[in-house]
Every structure is written in C-alpha cells, then in structure tokens.
Write an enzyme that holds these catalytic residues in place. Structure first.
Site, PDB file in Angstrom:
ATOM      1  N   LYS A  12     -11.289   3.430  35.668  1.00 22.20           N
ATOM      2  CA  LYS A  12     -10.574   2.890  36.828  1.00 22.20           C
ATOM      3  C   LYS A  12     -10.187   4.045  37.738  1.00 22.20           C
ATOM      4  CE  LYS A  12      -9.064  -1.180  38.202  1.00 22.20           C
ATOM      5  NZ  LYS A  12     -10.022  -2.290  38.355  1.00 22.20           N
ATOM      6  N   THR A  57     -11.660  -1.906  32.819  1.00 22.64           N
ATOM      7  CA  THR A  57     -10.976  -0.976  33.718  1.00 22.64           C
ATOM      8  C   THR A  57      -9.637  -1.546  34.174  1.00 22.64           C
ATOM      9  OG1 THR A  57     -12.034  -1.783  35.747  1.00 22.64           O
ATOM     10  CG2 THR A  57     -13.176  -0.052  34.496  1.00 22.64           C
ATOM     11  N   ARG A 170      -8.816  39.157  64.557  1.00 25.59           N
ATOM     12  CA  ARG A 170      -9.037  37.729  64.756  1.00 25.59           C
ATOM     13  C   ARG A 170      -7.995  36.920  64.008  1.00 25.59           C
ATOM     14  NH1 ARG A 170     -13.920  35.616  60.740  1.00 25.59           N
ATOM     15  NH2 ARG A 170     -13.070  36.509  58.816  1.00 25.59           N
ATOM     16  N   GLN A 216     -14.314  36.004  52.178  1.00 24.68           N
ATOM     17  CA  GLN A 216     -14.712  36.192  50.782  1.00 24.68           C
ATOM     18  C   GLN A 216     -13.792  37.191  50.091  1.00 24.68           C
ATOM     19  OE1 GLN A 216     -16.743  35.972  53.380  1.00 24.68           O
ATOM     20  NE2 GLN A 216     -18.759  35.149  52.843  1.00 24.68           N
ATOM     21  N   HIS A 244     -12.001  28.034  62.332  1.00 22.86           N
ATOM     22  CA  HIS A 244     -12.263  28.979  63.402  1.00 22.86           C
ATOM     23  C   HIS A 244     -11.310  28.798  64.586  1.00 22.86           C
ATOM     24  CE1 HIS A 244     -15.855  30.172  61.309  1.00 22.86           C
ATOM     25  NE2 HIS A 244     -16.337  28.943  61.353  1.00 22.86           N
TER      26      HIS A 244
END
Length: 289
Positions: A12, A57, A170, A216, A244
């Site tokens: 479920k 379920t 940035r 990263q 971005h």
C-alpha cells in the site's frame, strides 16, 4: 526459451496519516505519508491467481492507522521499524518488508494551532527480513540552500557546442535530496531525531563553509562532513540540482550589474549525484532500493 517470474513485491503506497497527541491544552502533531511493500513466497498469486498468502493492501493501510493510535508515531524510523517487523512476523509468506515514510513539518502557532512549515521533507526507508536483518536509511528532500558568493566554475572541458563562460564568482543554489545509511549495528537502538538534526546541520555547514570550485566538490564536502562527524552513519547519498542564477543584462537600460540582479532559472538544470562512504562500510544490500 522459458518464461519465469522475477523479483516482485506489493503493498500500500502513500497512506497519509496525521496523529494528534493531546497533552492537556497543548497538542502535538505528526503528519506522515507511509508506503509499505512486502515480498516473499508470493509467486502463486502471479502464476495462478491464488491469493491465500496475500495480505490485502487495505489491511496494510489499516495497520498503519491502528499502529498510529496504539503506539503513536514518534520518530519516523522507529515507526517504520515497528511496521516492518510486524508484517514479517505476522505473515508466514512475507520474508521481507520495506517501509518508507515522509514527514511534513508544522510550526506551532499556539497550544493547538499550527502553520505548515515551508521546510524540507524528512524521509526514511526501512528494510527488514524475517531472519532479523535490518537496514535504516534516513534522509530529507527539498532542503534549499544558496551561497551568494564563494563559488566558481572554470577550467572545464569544451567542445564545439560550449557557450558557457568560465565563472570566478557566481551564485550557488540547490535543493538537497540526501539519504544517510545508519550502521547496521545501530538499527533500532539510537535517537533518530537527534541524529537527523545533527546530520542536517553537517550538510548545511559544509555547504556554507566550502569555497566551491564545482558543485561536485561541494557534494563531497557535505558527505564527508557527515561521515567524519557522525559515527552512526556509514554512507551518504546526495542529489544536488544546480539551481542556476544568471546575471541579467541591464546595459540596454544604461545600467551596470555588478553581481547584483539575477534571473533564477527553474529548468533545465544540472543534476549532480554522488555517494560518499566509509571504505569499510558494510554491504548495503537492499537499503537504497
């Protein structure tokens, strides 16, 4: 060529349960979404339609509600463990139970008044076998983080389709999805609430404190901070969309733009994913499934 039945499970999904605990005039609320999946000796229902080993379920849904009443919800990892152990113990055909829970936050506005918090969603996935082996993965999603500086991206590979200019200053923004696997020896024996708050703090501090040359690099710093700070965690998995932010060209209006006005794009976006783990971490088995 012979056709055979492969891996299968059923359950479920997304049973929404809200548990109110009434402590006199002060009330407490737990708002969760619970998904159960069971597997085991269930081939007959697929191959012949024999449902004698199948717990409906609907019964699984009712178990979630009944356990919320009888036991409370508490930490979602503990509630998931309670449910998983129940299904493997009570159903002879069920060899393995997977219980995944999302928890939604509410902020107190009075003794019995709340407003929905605009915060991340807390998550957990618990696997439990009839033989007693257990895995617990805690986590979160939609933890939105942003640094207005301290982020660069340059020196990247280029081809004939590259138009992105290098950046030495940035905005770096993301909406973190993270999961962290508890060492198997600790399953069911720790303060999951405290662990969650401390891991969350590690993720935020590492994001904020890393001068990033790439998302990263930031991902690895976040996972490493958790593993070097919290001994109960043996593996961290992170998915970091790069939200971005592009500088708006204001020269048509006779204005400069010294890293002050940005357009926040929602798509497409870079998606950085990775796992950071102890080199001697136990085999995860199905923990991440």
């Amino acid at each position: 060529m012979t056709v055979v039945l492969g891996a299968n499970r059923y359950g479920k999904a997304e049973t929404r349960v809200v548990r109110v605990t009434r402590d006199g005039d002060t009330h407490h609320i737990k708002d969760c979404n619970v998904s159960v999946a069971l597997s085991g000796d269930l081939a007959a229902t697929h191959l012949t339609g024999d449902n004698s080993a199948v717990l409906p379920t609907d019964s699984q849904k009712n178990t979630v509600y009944a356990f919320a009443r009888e036991h409370g919800v508490g930490q979602i990892e503990d509630f998931a463990l309670l449910l998983a152990r129940h299904f493997t113990a009570s159903q002879p055909a069920v060899r393995h139970a997977r219980v995944a829970i999302e928890e939604y936050s509410w902020e107190r506005q009075g003794p019995h008044s709340f407003s929905r918090a605009a915060a991340e969603v807390r998550t957990c996935v618990v696997h439990h076998d009839k033989d007693g082996s257990t895995s617990v993965v805690s986590g979160l999603r939609d933890l939105v983080l942003l640094n207005t500086t301290g982020s660069e991206f340059h020196g990247f590979a280029e081809d004939r389709y590259t138009t992105l200019p290098p950046a030495t200053d940035r905005v770096l923004a993301t909406a973190v999805t993270a999961g962290w696997r508890h060492h198997p020896s600790a399953a069911g024996s720790r303060d999951y609430g405290k662990s969650y708050e401390q891991v969350r703090r590690c993720l935020i501090e590492a994001f904020a404190g890393t001068h990033s040359l790439s998302l990263q690099q930031t991902l690895y710093a976040m996972g490493s901070r958790v593993l070097t700070t919290r001994e109960e965690i043996c593996e961290v998995r992170l998915a970091l969309p790069n939200k971005h932010h592009f500088l708006v060209d204001l020269t048509p209006f006779g204005l400069d733009n010294d890293n002050e006005v940005y357009f926040a794009a929602d798509r497409p976006y870079g998606l950085i994913e990775g796992t950071v783990r102890h080199d001697d971490a136990p085999d995860p088995g199905p923990a991440w499934d």
